[in-house]
Design an enzyme around this catalytic site. Sequence first.
Site, PDB file in Angstrom:
ATOM      1  N   HIS A 182       0.850  -1.133   0.064  1.00  0.00           N
ATOM      2  CA  HIS A 182      -0.035  -0.003  -0.017  1.00  0.00           C
ATOM      3  C   HIS A 182       0.978   1.277  -0.139  1.00  0.00           C
ATOM      4  O   HIS A 182       2.088   1.126   0.097  1.00  0.00           O
ATOM      5  CB  HIS A 182      -0.861   0.194   1.131  1.00  0.00           C
ATOM      6  N   LEU A 185      -8.692   0.084 -29.291  1.00  0.00           N
ATOM      7  CA  LEU A 185      -9.095   0.327 -27.881  1.00  0.00           C
ATOM      8  C   LEU A 185      -7.925   0.151 -26.936  1.00  0.00           C
ATOM      9  O   LEU A 185      -8.189  -0.092 -25.763  1.00  0.00           O
ATOM     10  CB  LEU A 185     -10.241  -0.788 -27.789  1.00  0.00           C
ATOM     11  N   GLU A 211     -16.816   3.660 -25.394  1.00  0.00           N
ATOM     12  CA  GLU A 211     -16.485   4.690 -26.233  1.00  0.00           C
ATOM     13  C   GLU A 211     -17.554   4.511 -27.551  1.00  0.00           C
ATOM     14  O   GLU A 211     -17.060   4.692 -28.582  1.00  0.00           O
ATOM     15  CB  GLU A 211     -14.956   4.716 -26.542  1.00  0.00           C
ATOM     16  N   GLU A 257       1.411   3.760   1.785  1.00  0.00           N
ATOM     17  CA  GLU A 257       2.083   4.157   3.067  1.00  0.00           C
ATOM     18  C   GLU A 257       3.208   3.523   3.260  1.00  0.00           C
ATOM     19  O   GLU A 257       4.255   3.927   3.774  1.00  0.00           O
ATOM     20  CB  GLU A 257       1.012   4.088   4.347  1.00  0.00           C
TER      21      GLU A 257
HETATM   22  C1  AOF Z   1      -4.447   1.763   2.037  1.00  0.00           C
HETATM   23  N1  AOF Z   1      -3.380   2.299   1.371  1.00  0.00           N
HETATM   24  O1  AOF Z   1      -2.571   2.052  -0.882  1.00  0.00           O
HETATM   25  C2  AOF Z   1      -4.646   1.214  -0.290  1.00  0.00           C
HETATM   26  C3  AOF Z   1      -5.831   1.068   0.540  1.00  0.00           C
HETATM   27  O2  AOF Z   1      -6.331  -6.144  -0.268  1.00  0.00           O
HETATM   28  P1  AOF Z   1      -5.559  -5.056   0.320  1.00  0.00           P
HETATM   29  O3  AOF Z   1      -4.846  -5.696   1.487  1.00  0.00           O
HETATM   30  O4  AOF Z   1      -4.613  -4.601  -0.513  1.00  0.00           O
HETATM   31  O5  AOF Z   1      -6.491  -4.093   1.047  1.00  0.00           O
HETATM   32  C4  AOF Z   1      -7.487  -3.462   0.112  1.00  0.00           C
HETATM   33  C5  AOF Z   1      -8.189  -2.463   0.776  1.00  0.00           C
HETATM   34  O6  AOF Z   1      -7.631  -1.553   1.518  1.00  0.00           O
HETATM   35  C6  AOF Z   1      -9.108  -1.755  -0.488  1.00  0.00           C
HETATM   36  O7  AOF Z   1     -10.486  -2.315  -0.422  1.00  0.00           O
HETATM   37  C7  AOF Z   1      -9.271  -0.342   0.350  1.00  0.00           C
HETATM   38  O8  AOF Z   1     -10.047  -0.387   1.572  1.00  0.00           O
HETATM   39  C8  AOF Z   1      -7.713  -0.149   0.967  1.00  0.00           C
HETATM   40  N2  AOF Z   1      -6.822   0.359   0.013  1.00  0.00           N
HETATM   41  N3  AOF Z   1      -5.618   1.435   1.717  1.00  0.00           N
HETATM   42  O9  AOF Z   1      -4.220   2.302   3.293  1.00  0.00           O
HETATM   43  C9  AOF Z   1      -3.544   1.853   0.052  1.00  0.00           C
HETATM   44  N4  AOF Z   1      -4.799   0.738  -1.726  1.00  0.00           N
HETATM   45 ZN    ZN Z   2      -3.362   0.049   3.802  1.00  0.00          ZN
END
Ligand code: AOF
Ligand code: ZN
Length: 319
Positions: free
Chosen positions: A52, A208, A267, A54
Amino acid sequence: MEFSTATLKALVDLARQGEGHTRPNPPVGAFVFARDGRIIGRGWHHKAGENHAEVEAIADWKKHHPRTKAHALLVTLEPCSRPGRVGACTEAIIRAQIPRVTYLCPDPNPKNRGRAQAALADYGIACEYLPYEPAADLVRAFAKRVKTGLPYVTVKLAMTLDGKIADNWGEAKWISSAASRQKTGELRERVDAIMVGAGTVRKDNPSLLAHGRPNPDLVRVVVSRSGQLPENAQIFTDGKNETLVFGNPHTALAELGRRGFNHVLCEGGKVLAASLAELGLVDEWLTVLCPKVIGERHVGEAAVFGGGKLEDVFVCLRA
Ligand code: AOF
Ligand code: ZN
C-alpha cells in the site's frame, strides 16, 4: 501540521500513477515528512497484492533518509486498519513510530471506513481527516463499485454542433480533431476497461488501446447481442490486451464489477450509449463538442464543415 495546496496536489498526482493498474483497489499516494516540513518519503500503490502507498512511502523514507525522524504522514486515503492481501497500514505506521497522520478522504470500503483514528489513538498517534476534493475524485470509481457492486461508467461521445456522432454514412472517424482524439486516448491509460458495441468493432476496427504509455492491465470489452463479430478484428488478433465479449450491457457491467473493475470507459457507439443510459448505468458523460456541422447531406457530396480555427470543447457531466 499545515500542508500547502501545492503539496496536496503533488500527492494526488503521485497517487494517479496507479490509476488504471490497481483494481480492485483504489489508487493511493502517501508522503512522509520531517519536522522541518521536508518530504522524506514518497510512495504510491502500484498494484493489488503489492505494498500500500503508506508502506511504500515508509520504505522510501528508510532507504533515503534513515537518520531523519519522521514527523508526519500524509495520505490521500484513510489508512486501512484490517489486513487484506497485505498487512494493515495502521500497523505499519505504528511500527514506524510516525506520530501524526493526516488523510484526505475516508475509505469507502466498510471494512476500513472510520477505523483508522481509533486504531492509531491506542498508540498515541494523532489521526485527522482533512477533506480534499481531488482526493475524493481519485476514489470515485472505487467508491461506486464497493457500494453497488457495479463499476463507474464514463461514456465518451464526440458530437458535432448539430448533435451528430456520425455522418450520414455512419462514419465517425473525422468528427473530433486529432488533438482531442489524443486527449481522450490518454484516458484509456487511467481506466480498467474500454467498452464498445459490436457496430463500432465492425465499422472502425479500433485497437481500443492507450495511445501513449501502453497499459497492459487494460481490458477490452465488446457488447454484442448476436456474438457475431469479425474474427479478424484487431482486438482479437493483435495479441495485445485481453478482450471480453458479453451479450448485453448489464451482464457486462455486473461481471466486470464482480471481477473488481472500478472504472469502465464506454467509447460508443450510440446504441450502446443509449442502452446504458436507459438502464441508468451511466455515471459520467464526457462529450467532445466539435465545431463542425454535418447537416443532412451525404459524405462525399459535401460532408463535414470544419470550424476554421475553433477548437473542440470538452464537456464533462456527472449523471
Ligand atoms: C491503504 N493504502 O494504498 C490502499 C488502500 O487487499 P488489500 O490488503 O490490498 O486491501 C485492499 C483495501 O485497502 C481496499 O479495499 C481499500 O479499502 C484499501 N486500500 N488502503 O491504506 C492503500 N490501496
Ligand atoms: Zn493500507
